[in-house]
Scaffold this active site. Structure first.
Site, PDB file in Angstrom:
ATOM      1  N   TRP A 101       0.837  -1.212   0.000  1.00  0.00           N
ATOM      2  CA  TRP A 101       0.000   0.000   0.000  1.00  0.00           C
ATOM      3  C   TRP A 101       0.862   1.247   0.000  1.00  0.00           C
ATOM      4  O   TRP A 101       0.536   2.236  -0.667  1.00  0.00           O
ATOM      5  CB  TRP A 101      -0.984  -0.015   1.170  1.00  0.00           C
ATOM      6  CG  TRP A 101      -1.967  -1.146   1.072  1.00  0.00           C
ATOM      7  CD1 TRP A 101      -2.141  -2.167   1.959  1.00  0.00           C
ATOM      8  CD2 TRP A 101      -2.914  -1.378   0.009  1.00  0.00           C
ATOM      9  NE1 TRP A 101      -3.130  -3.010   1.518  1.00  0.00           N
ATOM     10  CE2 TRP A 101      -3.618  -2.550   0.325  1.00  0.00           C
ATOM     11  CE3 TRP A 101      -3.231  -0.706  -1.180  1.00  0.00           C
ATOM     12  CZ2 TRP A 101      -4.620  -3.069  -0.488  1.00  0.00           C
ATOM     13  CZ3 TRP A 101      -4.220  -1.222  -1.995  1.00  0.00           C
ATOM     14  CH2 TRP A 101      -4.909  -2.388  -1.648  1.00  0.00           C
ATOM     15  N   ASP A 171      -1.484   6.637   6.312  1.00  0.00           N
ATOM     16  CA  ASP A 171      -2.589   5.749   5.948  1.00  0.00           C
ATOM     17  C   ASP A 171      -2.799   4.812   7.139  1.00  0.00           C
ATOM     18  O   ASP A 171      -1.926   4.003   7.448  1.00  0.00           O
ATOM     19  CB  ASP A 171      -2.190   4.959   4.685  1.00  0.00           C
ATOM     20  CG  ASP A 171      -3.217   3.894   4.296  1.00  0.00           C
ATOM     21  OD1 ASP A 171      -4.202   3.690   5.027  1.00  0.00           O
ATOM     22  OD2 ASP A 171      -3.005   3.252   3.231  1.00  0.00           O
ATOM     23  N   LYS A 195     -11.861  -1.737   6.778  1.00  0.00           N
ATOM     24  CA  LYS A 195     -11.020  -2.653   7.540  1.00  0.00           C
ATOM     25  C   LYS A 195     -11.503  -2.730   8.995  1.00  0.00           C
ATOM     26  O   LYS A 195     -11.785  -3.798   9.492  1.00  0.00           O
ATOM     27  CB  LYS A 195      -9.551  -2.202   7.494  1.00  0.00           C
ATOM     28  CG  LYS A 195      -8.995  -1.972   6.089  1.00  0.00           C
ATOM     29  CD  LYS A 195      -8.870  -3.253   5.281  1.00  0.00           C
ATOM     30  CE  LYS A 195      -8.795  -3.024   3.782  1.00  0.00           C
ATOM     31  NZ  LYS A 195      -7.577  -2.388   3.305  1.00  0.00           N
TER      32      LYS A 195
HETATM   33  C1  LIG Z   1      -7.082  -1.919   2.000  1.00  0.00           C
HETATM   34  C2  LIG Z   1      -6.056  -0.874   2.103  1.00  0.00           C
HETATM   35  C3  LIG Z   1      -5.924   0.127   1.134  1.00  0.00           C
HETATM   36  C4  LIG Z   1      -6.778   0.186  -0.108  1.00  0.00           C
HETATM   37  O1  LIG Z   1      -8.070   0.505   0.216  1.00  0.00           O
HETATM   38  P1  LIG Z   1      -9.179   0.752  -0.917  1.00  0.00           P
HETATM   39  O2  LIG Z   1     -10.284   1.348  -0.108  1.00  0.00           O
HETATM   40  O3  LIG Z   1      -9.501  -0.565  -1.504  1.00  0.00           O
HETATM   41  O4  LIG Z   1      -8.620   1.701  -1.911  1.00  0.00           O
HETATM   42  C5  LIG Z   1      -4.968   1.089   1.327  1.00  0.00           C
HETATM   43  N1  LIG Z   1      -4.172   1.087   2.409  1.00  0.00           N
HETATM   44  C6  LIG Z   1      -4.262   0.133   3.360  1.00  0.00           C
HETATM   45  C7  LIG Z   1      -3.365   0.173   4.542  1.00  0.00           C
HETATM   46  C8  LIG Z   1      -5.210  -0.870   3.240  1.00  0.00           C
HETATM   47  O5  LIG Z   1      -5.291  -1.827   4.172  1.00  0.00           O
END
Ligand SMILES: *Cc1c(COP(=O)(O)O)cnc(C)c1O
Length: 361
Positions: A101, A171, A195
């Site tokens: 990511w 993030d 998540k």
């Molecule tokens: C799942 C995830 C993403 C991507 O998320 P989307 O909503 O599918 O774009 C980005 N960063 C992390 C840390 C993730 O776990």
């Protein structure tokens, strides 16, 4: 069939209480005679929903007044572009690459300016967090970027990087609301909610006010300007209304549980059950350096791909869903987010013990 123990990395398990409440309100939300899905996002009832959700999130995370809370769409991946488009004034940013990511965010930023990879743990399949106490931060960097909890590899920053005064952007998709956070240490905290917080379709951005300006990169679409959403209280256009409503319910649930300090204790307790077993097992091994282990995502392997597949299959039959590791890593991964009860982790460990006994000669 009843509910399973769902170890999915995302979209992931939500509190049963929240789902039941949403079910009760499905046809008639508090006497409005309609579902939240059917109501105007400009209605009184919806205004109350989004305002309350924001306030509860502010209370939970102790978000200072000089930070805006934005409920946006496009997933966490949309932020990979939105961040450089809005924050790259010098067109320079430093990225710490601790997994896929972070790497994707870094690659996206390269479209808009000079993105520097100033540290990486790619040399050991992202199984650790690099030492970030004295990195070569670029003098003109607009921000330093991290993925705080690496969903796929199961690592977590236990100490934030020393950004040498630069704005930190994080993030937090897979560790959102899993423990208390000092918001003041960040310029931007963002996460897709699917998540640990709610249904896919909502991404929450917590951003310091001075970072929200008109001065975005040329060509930045209206919908990708933080200022547009901030000025309109996340109601510039139709927001992901139903998703925000569910997030609001999860915030209420978290408050009722005792807040993030309590969630942290619970999450530590749950993770310890699994990690302790992985440390003593002769068959199953954790794949992450101990001091960098995530409380949320726990990858593990047997060292034998066939045995891994057998385990995943038998686990599924026994009611433990989504334990297969990420397609790029293999093995297994148990995601044990806020809504995974301790009993779920205990039951998984019991199942692993049984599997180990049955499959050891
Ligand atoms: C799942 C995830 C993403 C991507 O998320 P989307 O909503 O599918 O774009 C980005 N960063 C992390 C840390 C993730 O776990």
């Amino acid at each position: 069939m009843g509910r399973v123990y769902n170890f999915s990395a995302g979209p992931a398990v939500l509190p049963e209480e929240v789902l039941k409440e949403a079910a009760d309100e499905m046809l008639d939300y508090k006497g409005t005679g309609m579902s939240v899905m059917e109501m105007s996002h400009r209605s009184k009832a919806y205004e109350e929903i989004i305002k309350t959700a924001e306030q509860d999130l502010r209370d939970l995370m102790n978000i200072p007044d000089n930070y805006k809370v934005l409920f946006l769409q496009g997933g966490a991946s949309q932020q990979f572009a939105m961040i450089p488009m809005n924050l790259m004034k010098n067109k320079v940013a430093d990225y710490i690459i601790t997994g896929q990511w972070a790497k994707k965010a870094y690659q996206e930023a390269q479209i808009y300016g000079k993105a520097n990879a100033i540290a990486s743990s790619a040399d050991k399949t992202f199984s650790y967090i690099p030492d970030c106490s004295d990195l070569p931060i670029s003098e003109d960097a607009d921000y330093v970027y991290i993925c705080e909890n690496n969903t796929i590899y199961g690592t977590k920053f236990k100490t934030l990087p020393n950004t040498k005064g630069k704005t930190l952007v994080a993030d937090v998709s897979s560790c959102f609301l899993s423990e208390p956070v000092d918001v003041t240490k960040y310029g931007v905290i963002y996460g897709g909610v699917q998540k640990n917080v709610g249904p896919a379709g909502v991404v929450i951005v917590i951003i310091r006010e001075d970072l929200i300006t008109e001065d975005t990169l040329p060509g930045t679409p209206t919908m990708l300007k933080y200022k547009v959403h901030a000025d309109n209280g996340s109601l510039y256009n139709t927001p992901p209304a139903y998703g925000i409503y569910i997030c609001g319910k999860v915030f209420k649930w978290l408050k009722k549980m005792g807040g993030l300090e309590v969630m942290k204790q619970r999450n530590e307790e749950k993770a310890k059950i699994l990690y302790d077993f992985l440390d003593e097992s002769k068959m199953f091994k954790g794949t992450v350096r101990k001091e960098d282990r995530s409380l949320m995502n726990v990858p593990f392997v047997t060292g034998d791909e066939e045995l891994d597949a057998k385990f995943v299959k038998e686990a599924k039959a026994a009611g433990f869903e989504n334990l297969k590791g990420h397609r790029t890593v293999g093995g297994m991964r148990a995601s044990i987010y806020n809504a995974m009860p301790k009993e779920g982790v205990e039951a998984l460990v019991e199942f692993m013990k049984k599997f180990e006994a049955e499959n050891t000669k």
